[in-house]
Scaffold this motif. Structure first.
Motif, short mmCIF file in Angstrom:
data_model
loop_
_atom_site.label_atom_id
_atom_site.label_comp_id
_atom_site.label_asym_id
_atom_site.label_seq_id
_atom_site.Cartn_x
_atom_site.Cartn_y
_atom_site.Cartn_z
N GLY A 45 24.37 -11.22 -16.79
CA GLY A 45 23.48 -11.51 -15.66
C GLY A 45 23.84 -12.71 -14.83
N ALA A 46 25.09 -13.18 -14.90
CA ALA A 46 25.49 -14.31 -14.06
C ALA A 46 25.40 -13.92 -12.59
CB ALA A 46 26.92 -14.75 -14.40
N SER A 47 24.89 -14.83 -11.77
CA SER A 47 24.77 -14.57 -10.33
C SER A 47 25.98 -15.06 -9.55
CB SER A 47 23.52 -15.27 -9.78
OG SER A 47 22.37 -14.80 -10.44
N GLY A 48 26.78 -15.92 -10.18
CA GLY A 48 27.96 -16.47 -9.50
C GLY A 48 29.11 -16.63 -10.45
N TYR A 49 30.33 -16.55 -9.91
CA TYR A 49 31.54 -16.72 -10.73
C TYR A 49 32.56 -17.43 -9.86
CZ TYR A 49 35.09 -15.55 -14.22
OH TYR A 49 36.05 -15.61 -15.20
N LEU A 50 32.83 -18.69 -10.18
CA LEU A 50 33.71 -19.50 -9.35
C LEU A 50 34.86 -20.06 -10.17
CD1 LEU A 50 31.01 -21.56 -7.41
CD2 LEU A 50 32.13 -19.44 -6.66
N LEU A 51 36.05 -20.05 -9.60
CA LEU A 51 37.18 -20.71 -10.24
C LEU A 51 37.09 -22.21 -9.97
CD1 LEU A 51 40.08 -18.24 -9.40
CD2 LEU A 51 38.61 -18.31 -11.41
N LYS A 52 37.52 -23.01 -10.93
CA LYS A 52 37.39 -24.47 -10.79
C LYS A 52 38.28 -25.05 -9.71
CE LYS A 52 35.72 -25.58 -15.42
NZ LYS A 52 35.98 -26.27 -16.69
N GLU A 53 39.14 -24.23 -9.15
CA GLU A 53 39.97 -24.71 -8.04
C GLU A 53 39.16 -24.87 -6.76
OE1 GLU A 53 41.72 -20.39 -6.56
OE2 GLU A 53 42.72 -21.46 -8.17
N ILE A 54 37.92 -24.37 -6.76
CA ILE A 54 37.07 -24.52 -5.58
C ILE A 54 36.79 -26.00 -5.33
CG2 ILE A 54 34.94 -24.36 -6.94
CD1 ILE A 54 33.62 -22.94 -4.62
N ALA A 55 36.66 -26.37 -4.08
CA ALA A 55 36.32 -27.76 -3.75
C ALA A 55 34.94 -28.08 -4.32
CB ALA A 55 36.32 -27.95 -2.24
N VAL A 56 34.83 -29.22 -4.98
CA VAL A 56 33.56 -29.59 -5.63
C VAL A 56 32.43 -29.62 -4.62
CG1 VAL A 56 32.39 -31.39 -6.93
CG2 VAL A 56 34.77 -30.87 -7.43
N THR A 57 32.74 -30.04 -3.40
CA THR A 57 31.69 -30.11 -2.38
C THR A 57 31.15 -28.74 -2.01
OG1 THR A 57 33.46 -30.18 -0.74
CG2 THR A 57 32.48 -32.28 -1.38
N ASP A 58 31.95 -27.67 -2.24
CA ASP A 58 31.48 -26.32 -1.91
C ASP A 58 30.53 -25.78 -2.97
OD1 ASP A 58 33.01 -26.31 0.36
OD2 ASP A 58 34.71 -25.26 -0.56
N ILE A 59 30.51 -26.39 -4.14
CA ILE A 59 29.66 -25.89 -5.21
C ILE A 59 28.18 -26.08 -4.86
CG2 ILE A 59 29.02 -26.22 -7.63
CD1 ILE A 59 31.92 -26.83 -8.23
N ALA A 60 27.85 -27.13 -4.13
CA ALA A 60 26.45 -27.36 -3.74
C ALA A 60 25.93 -26.19 -2.91
CB ALA A 60 26.32 -28.67 -2.97
N GLU A 61 26.77 -25.71 -1.98
CA GLU A 61 26.34 -24.58 -1.15
C GLU A 61 26.18 -23.32 -1.98
OE1 GLU A 61 24.62 -23.07 1.85
OE2 GLU A 61 25.35 -25.14 1.91
N THR A 62 27.04 -23.19 -2.98
CA THR A 62 26.92 -22.04 -3.88
C THR A 62 25.61 -22.10 -4.65
OG1 THR A 62 29.32 -21.85 -4.12
CG2 THR A 62 27.98 -20.84 -5.83
N ILE A 63 25.24 -23.29 -5.10
CA ILE A 63 23.97 -23.46 -5.82
C ILE A 63 22.80 -23.04 -4.94
CG2 ILE A 63 22.37 -25.20 -6.73
CD1 ILE A 63 24.87 -26.69 -7.76
N ARG A 64 22.83 -23.41 -3.67
CA ARG A 64 21.75 -23.03 -2.75
C ARG A 64 21.70 -21.50 -2.59
NH1 ARG A 64 24.30 -27.48 0.23
NH2 ARG A 64 23.05 -29.37 -0.15
N THR A 65 22.87 -20.91 -2.50
CA THR A 65 22.95 -19.45 -2.35
C THR A 65 22.35 -18.76 -3.57
OG1 THR A 65 24.94 -19.60 -0.98
CG2 THR A 65 24.53 -17.50 -2.07
N ILE A 66 22.74 -19.22 -4.76
CA ILE A 66 22.25 -18.61 -6.01
C ILE A 66 20.75 -18.84 -6.16
CG2 ILE A 66 22.41 -18.69 -8.53
CD1 ILE A 66 24.86 -17.47 -7.12
N ALA A 67 20.29 -20.05 -5.87
CA ALA A 67 18.87 -20.36 -6.00
C ALA A 67 18.02 -19.51 -5.08
CB ALA A 67 18.63 -21.85 -5.73
N ALA A 68 18.60 -19.10 -3.94
CA ALA A 68 17.88 -18.26 -2.99
C ALA A 68 17.93 -16.78 -3.37
CB ALA A 68 18.46 -18.45 -1.59
N GLY A 69 18.58 -16.48 -4.50
CA GLY A 69 18.58 -15.11 -4.98
C GLY A 69 19.73 -14.26 -4.50
N ARG A 70 20.77 -14.91 -3.95
CA ARG A 70 21.93 -14.15 -3.46
C ARG A 70 23.12 -14.44 -4.37
NH1 ARG A 70 19.90 -16.61 1.11
NH2 ARG A 70 21.70 -18.02 1.24
#
Length: 240
Positions: free
Chosen positions: A119-144
């Protein structure tokens, strides 16, 4: 790690019926302390994100989640003392509304599929910029959902391959050259008989049966009696 009140300059994020009220409560779980601390430091700068805890392994995450009640958990896939994928369902038992973002160095399809299964809502490789993870958190928290583009491409490719397989008629396995005696042994193995009983049926020693079974596994290129039994049914050595 205390909440930061929103400011008038804060970007607007779309509302969602399941989105949390107030700052998004986040827990960071990773066994690499330096990476974990860096991630926490960056997220603490976000006005709408509140880091409520951090853990270095799966078991610690399970205990901490019950107390901190996070909205979103950033979870490493591979960790000691319970993998991240194993920890997710156990955390959800105590905090049913929690959403999970798997953070990993692994681009293996099997890890992605395992994450989706729990049931994971997101799957990110650690090569992603750390600053982009915050936007991902917002996306996941909003149910997307949010999945790394490269992994999404692999996922689509895998589904396409499965669709092809489903539309093709099943292939009968190629039958290797078993001796008549090996074929008899295989048929009895497929009926869940043990070596002693097989030996009694065929009037041969138990040790001879063991040798036949070893040869059968090698010829069929399988690793267990169960796999050999499945093969026997599919190849027509024995009726299901």
């Amino acid at each position: 790690m205390s909440p930061h009140p929103p400011t008038p300059d804060q970007p607007h994020h779309p509302a969602h019926t399941n989105a949390p009220d107030g700052p998004i409560r986040v827990m960071v779980v990773d066994d690499h302390a330096l990476f974990r601390r860096g991630l926490v430091s960056v997220l603490d700068e976000e006005a709408d994100i509140n880091v409520v805890g951090e853990a270095g392994d799966g078991e610690e995450a399970i205990r901490l989640a019950a107390r901190s009640r996070p909205d979103v958990v950033l979870m490493d896939v591979w960790m000691p003392h319970a993998r991240g994928i194993e920890a997710c369902p156990r955390i959800r038992e105590s905090v049913p509304g929690t959403r999970f973002v798997m953070l990993t160095m692994s681009d293996e399809e099997s890890d992605l599929f395992d994450a989706l299964k729990v049931g994971a809502s997101g799957y990110l490789l650690k090569e992603i910029a750390v600053t982009d993870i915050a936007e991902t958190i917002r996306t996941i928290a909003a149910g997307r959902p949010s999945i790394n583009q490269a992994m999404a491409t692999k996922l689509i490719g895998e589904f396409a391959e499965l669709a092809k397989q489903d539309s093709s008629p099943p292939e009968r396995p190629v039958i290797p050259q078993l001796t008549p005696r090996e074929a008899e042994v295989l048929a009895l193995v497929a009926r869940s008989l043990n070596n002693r009983v097989i030996g009694e049926r065929l009037f041969i020693t138990e040790n001879t049966v063991k040798n036949h079974v070893r040869n059968i596994l090698e010829k069929l290129q399988v690793h267990s009696r169960t796999e050999a039994a499945i093969y026997a049914v599919r190849a027509g050595y024995v009726s299901p």
